[in-house]
Scaffold this active site. Structure first.
Site, PDB file in Angstrom:
ATOM      1  N   GLU A 167       8.301   2.434   9.088  1.00 24.48           N
ATOM      2  CA  GLU A 167       8.771   3.501   8.201  1.00 24.48           C
ATOM      3  C   GLU A 167      10.128   4.082   8.589  1.00 24.48           C
ATOM      4  OE1 GLU A 167       5.246   5.621   9.190  1.00 24.48           O
ATOM      5  OE2 GLU A 167       4.525   5.624   7.132  1.00 24.48           O
ATOM      6  N   LYS A 211      12.537 -10.862  12.335  1.00 21.62           N
ATOM      7  CA  LYS A 211      12.551 -11.129  10.892  1.00 21.62           C
ATOM      8  C   LYS A 211      11.668 -10.114  10.151  1.00 21.62           C
ATOM      9  CE  LYS A 211      12.844 -15.292   8.882  1.00 21.62           C
ATOM     10  NZ  LYS A 211      12.449 -16.672   8.517  1.00 21.62           N
ATOM     11  N   ALA A 238       1.449  -2.875  14.141  1.00 21.91           N
ATOM     12  CA  ALA A 238       1.802  -3.980  15.035  1.00 21.91           C
ATOM     13  C   ALA A 238       1.649  -3.573  16.493  1.00 21.91           C
ATOM     14  CB  ALA A 238       3.228  -4.437  14.758  1.00 21.91           C
ATOM     15  N   LEU A 277       9.148  -7.269  18.273  1.00 22.54           N
ATOM     16  CA  LEU A 277       8.252  -8.412  18.461  1.00 22.54           C
ATOM     17  C   LEU A 277       8.688  -9.593  17.597  1.00 22.54           C
ATOM     18  CD1 LEU A 277       4.975  -6.301  18.405  1.00 22.54           C
ATOM     19  CD2 LEU A 277       6.043  -7.317  20.431  1.00 22.54           C
ATOM     20  N   ARG A 323      10.460  -2.655  21.985  1.00 25.19           N
ATOM     21  CA  ARG A 323      10.611  -4.111  21.934  1.00 25.19           C
ATOM     22  C   ARG A 323      10.387  -4.590  20.504  1.00 25.19           C
ATOM     23  NH1 ARG A 323      10.301  -8.022  25.760  1.00 25.19           N
ATOM     24  NH2 ARG A 323       9.265  -6.713  27.307  1.00 25.19           N
ATOM     25  N   GLY A 374       0.834  -1.194   0.000  1.00 26.14           N
ATOM     26  CA  GLY A 374       0.000   0.000   0.000  1.00 26.14           C
ATOM     27  C   GLY A 374       0.870   1.246   0.000  1.00 26.14           C
ATOM     28  N   GLN A 412      11.155  -4.857   7.184  1.00 29.66           N
ATOM     29  CA  GLN A 412      10.648  -3.496   7.044  1.00 29.66           C
ATOM     30  C   GLN A 412      11.808  -2.515   6.853  1.00 29.66           C
ATOM     31  OE1 GLN A 412       7.092  -2.283   7.295  1.00 29.66           O
ATOM     32  NE2 GLN A 412       7.254  -4.304   6.426  1.00 29.66           N
ATOM     33  N   LYS A 415       7.516  -0.064  19.826  1.00 28.31           N
ATOM     34  CA  LYS A 415       7.225   1.130  19.030  1.00 28.31           C
ATOM     35  C   LYS A 415       7.075   0.696  17.565  1.00 28.31           C
ATOM     36  CE  LYS A 415      10.760   3.809  20.969  1.00 28.31           C
ATOM     37  NZ  LYS A 415      11.537   5.037  21.207  1.00 28.31           N
ATOM     38  N   GLY A 416       6.631   1.621  16.733  1.00 31.35           N
ATOM     39  CA  GLY A 416       6.465   1.312  15.309  1.00 31.35           C
ATOM     40  C   GLY A 416       7.807   1.350  14.603  1.00 31.35           C
TER      41      GLY A 416
HETATM   42 MO1  MOS Z   1       1.699   4.970   5.413  1.00 31.14          MO
HETATM   43  S1  MOS Z   1       2.491   6.248   4.071  1.00 31.14           S
HETATM   44  O1  MOS Z   1       1.035   5.819   6.667  1.00 31.14           O
HETATM   45  O2  MOS Z   1       0.898   3.758   4.636  1.00 31.14           O
END
Ligand code: MOS
Length: 736
Positions: free
Chosen positions: A695, A623, A515, A620, A618, A244, A628, A691-692
């Site tokens: 990106e 892999k 996640a 998760l 952390r 996406g 990412q 955390k994320g």
């Molecule tokens: Mo993202 S650019 O928030 O799919």
């Protein structure tokens, strides 16, 4: 039962510090992987309901004006054609690029070249494609603004995005060294492999849409809004999404068009965008113009930071590329001026693409920092280290966790940064000029509201259900791991069902929050089921250990299915952001290091090696997290060297609207990439302390490469991408 948590304070349960099952933090494979490589995972357009017919969008061939007549009758007579639909509801691209905003509807106005204005439906796709090409359209054309750099265009300066602290002009004047530079980045396309595709089918008042979307709960509302109906009557299914990267955050025109046509014809209708339509009729990342003013004292301490950004979008669109987002918190400096300006142009809608804001903003900032390091005659890593703030430099909030220093140090060591020669254009291997560059990585961390249902069945298996999507990121794997860990089950006993709005509303996939947000909802549901089990066993949850399908209480052991004794335990987990999103600054950090070779004769740049070191709470699943980061760094290579939407200056149309001419990096462009993930636990973010990370790998990556090009050649490219034409003139002195 529901377990609800609003993150108003740090969560201290630390459940994953001490794991019985031991699957969190393990490099678990994606359970849907085999289905994907064997064709068993069905994507949006692979459902072929009985009576399916095919729609093809017709799009505007002017940049600005109104549609005065569609010559429908000629088209309706063509073989196979079932309908020419020019319903007002599809006349304006509703893709906002940000979820949560009502689509613009009902306007006859053409705002950009390529805007959908009609849908041709035919028995066969080829018949619809042919008819779409024949449709004659009369326009009343008006003057278009297609170049966002034109100074005389009106601009908007949203108050919320302006900041002024101290006196930047004074800081620039009194600086020991300063840089005052302009950078530009071109528009980008998300370029997901799967194009936008929808199949709509009505059963009475109920609309079912098989689509390819990231944020189903929001997309359902957007689609209902576009059609003027109740969201309760809309169901969207997106169990598998072929990427996406932002372009599927908001509902796109094919979904609205397919739904209108299916209702009118009382048949299922499929609309698949061609690649040029994906480029022209969904959305793009705005180009950016960025002005940096950096002022430093003798010790390399920043005393001033100025960042002024200019971006564009269509008239009336709310989204505005948040270019300066990272600049607010990345470096300390007393005097700050951060400005944002929006200009309205007749170019395809601008929306979120791959880390909106930091992807382009931190990247250019990290180039300006490289320029400042040189002006100071200071090592670029050292300059960063000296300017890491101890708290948010503008608001004074503490950081929830912050590992930029560790990432810079670890990266320098792993990459062999000490071998870099500061003097540019001094390393040569035959025709190749060799250089090293680095950049910091930074990205905001966001928690989104999310719900998930977990059910423990009498046979000792569990299901996780939420409308959350897996856009190739690993949601299926990670939610399975969370449930397996907390319920003490092997992964094979957990089934994860995603991508259906009939299931509880998850967080959607966007902004790196998937996640951690939706995973927390799964976590909370499992916590509730653990309590139900403990209650039945007459013990406290604290002493209950669940492992490999067995419940252990001290010396006593009993199989979980025996505890259930034929019953089903179920719970809804519900996480919501709270005060921890305001009381502290939450962000992820990292560092990039790159080595490039620039051919002294041809100007061609090759990335020879690249390292990213990241801290994102952390981890998760190392892999999926690493994958990412690899993807992010690959986008960094694309941003630095090849990626660029080219708009025709006459009508704004996208000249390079396919993957042959829009140059994404391919295998031969990407060397061995190294990713190192640092240990970090963050109590402020969510009960999993994660955390994320999705990106972070792109936020600054391109700058490590362009800084390496400078180190290799002494040529500073300030206009992305650094294609060879921008290097050739400067290279003439290097010809052997
Ligand atoms: Mo993202 S650019 O928030 O799919």
């Amino acid at each position: 039962m529901t377990q609800h948590l609003k993150m108003d304070q740090p969560d201290k349960r630390h459940r994953f510090d001490d794991m019985a099952q031991g699957v969190i933090g393990k490099a678990v494979d994606r359970p849907e992987g085999a289905l994907k490589v064997t064709g068993g995972a069905h994507y949006a357009n692979e459902f072929q309901p009985e009576g399916l017919c095919h729609g093809v969008l017709v799009r505007a061939t002017i940049a600005s004006g109104t549609v005065t007549k569609l010559h429908k009758a000629e088209i309706e007579a063509l073989p196979g054609v079932l309908a020419v639909i020019d319903d007002n509801r599809l006349l304006r691209n509703p893709a906002q690029g940000t979820a949560n905003e009502a689509p613009v509807q009902g306007s006859q106005t053409v705002a950009y070249f390529g805007q959908p204005i009609a849908l041709i439906v035919a028995e066969q796709f080829e018949q619809a494609t042919h008819a779409a090409k024949q449709l004659r359209i009369d326009y009343d054309e008006s003057e278009a603004a297609t170049d966002p750099s034109v100074e005389s265009l009106d601009t908007e300066k949203p108050d919320a995005q302006q900041l002024s602290q101290g006196d930047l002009d004074q800081a620039m004047q009194s600086a020991y060294r300063s840089v005052d530079v302009h950078y530009t980045t071109p528009p980008h396309n998300s370029a997901a492999m799967e194009p936008h595709a929808s199949i709509a089918q009505w059963h009475g008042e109920q609309l079912t849409l098989h689509g390819s979307y990231q944020m189903l709960n929001y997309n359902r509302n957007e689609l209902a809004d576009s059609l003027g109906m109740d969201a309760e009557n809309v169901r969207i299914l997106s169990p598998y999404v072929g990427g996406g990267f932002g372009s599927k955050l908001g509902i796109a025109p094919e979904a609205v068009a397919a739904s209108i046509a299916a209702q009118q014809l009382m048949r299922p209708v499929s609309v698949v965008l061609s690649r040029p339509q994906v480029f022209e009729a969904t959305m793009r990342r705005s180009e950016t113009q960025q002005h940096f003013q950096l002022a430093a004292d003798k010790t390399g301490q920043l005393i001033g930071i100025g960042h002024a950004a200019r971006v564009s979008n269509l008239p009336d669109e709310a989204f505005s590329e948040p270019v300066t987002q990272g600049t607010h918190f990345l470096y300390a400096a007393e005097n700050r001026r951060i400005e944002h300006e929006m200009v309205r142009v007749n170019r395809t809608c601008a929306g979120s693409v791959r880390a909106p804001g930091e992807a382009v903003g931190v990247t250019a900032l990290e180039n300006a920092m490289d320029e400042l390091a040189e002006a100071l005659n200071m090592d670029p890593v050292e300059l960063r280290k000296r300017n890491i703030p101890t708290k948010h430099p503008e608001t004074g909030q503490p950081f929830s966790s912050h590992k930029l220093m560790n990432a810079l140090e670890r990266g320098s060591e792993l990459f062999g940064w000490s071998k870099r020669t500061a003097q540019p254009a001094t390393q040569r291997e035959g025709d190749w000029l060799i250089g090293l560059g680095m950049a910091s990585a930074a990205r905001v961390n966001i928690l989104m509201e999310a719900k998930a249902q977990v059910t423990l069945l009498p046979d000792g298996t569990a299901t996780v259900e939420t409308d959350m999507t897996d856009i190739g990121t690993g949601s299926y794997a990670i939610f399975g791991q969370i449930a397996a860990e907390l319920l003490g089950l092997p992964m094979s006993k957990v089934t994860v069902k995603l991508g259906d709005t009939a299931l509880p509303a998850g967080a959607g996939s966007g902004g790196s929050w998937g996640a951690s947000s939706c995973g927390s909802a799964v976590f909370l549901a499992c916590e509730d089921i653990r309590q139900q089990l403990a209650e039945r066993l007459g013990c406290s949850d604290q002493i209950l250990v669940l492992k490999e399908g067995i419940a252990h209480i001290g010396e006593q052991s009993v199989a979980i299915n025996e505890v259930l004794a034929g019953d089903t335990f179920t719970a809804l987990g519900h996480i919501e952001p709270g005060k921890t999103s305001e009381d502290v600054q939450q962000a992820t950090f990292g560092a990039f290091f790159a080595e490039v070779g620039v051919n002294a004769v041809t100007g061609e740049t090759r990335v020879r090696r690249m390292l990213g070191v990241f801290a994102a709470g952390r981890i998760l699943n190392p892999k999926t997290a690493r994958s990412q980061c690899l993807g992010g760094m690959t986008f960094g290579i694309g941003m630095a060297l090849t990626e660029e939407i080219v708009h025709d200056p006459r009508d704004g149309h996208i000249v390079n609207h396919d993957l042959g001419e829009y140059h994404l990096p391919v295998n031969a462009d990407v060397p061995q990439l190294e990713v190192e993930l640092l240990e970090e636990l963050d109590d402020w973010t969510n009960p999993m302390q994660a955390k994320g990370i999705g990106e972070l790998g792109i936020c600054g990556a391109g700058a490590a490469i362009t800084n390496a090009i400078y180190n290799a050649t002494g040529i500073r490219v300030r206009d992305y991408p650094a294609t060879l034409d921008k290097l050739l003139d400067g290279l003439s002195s290097h010809h052997a």
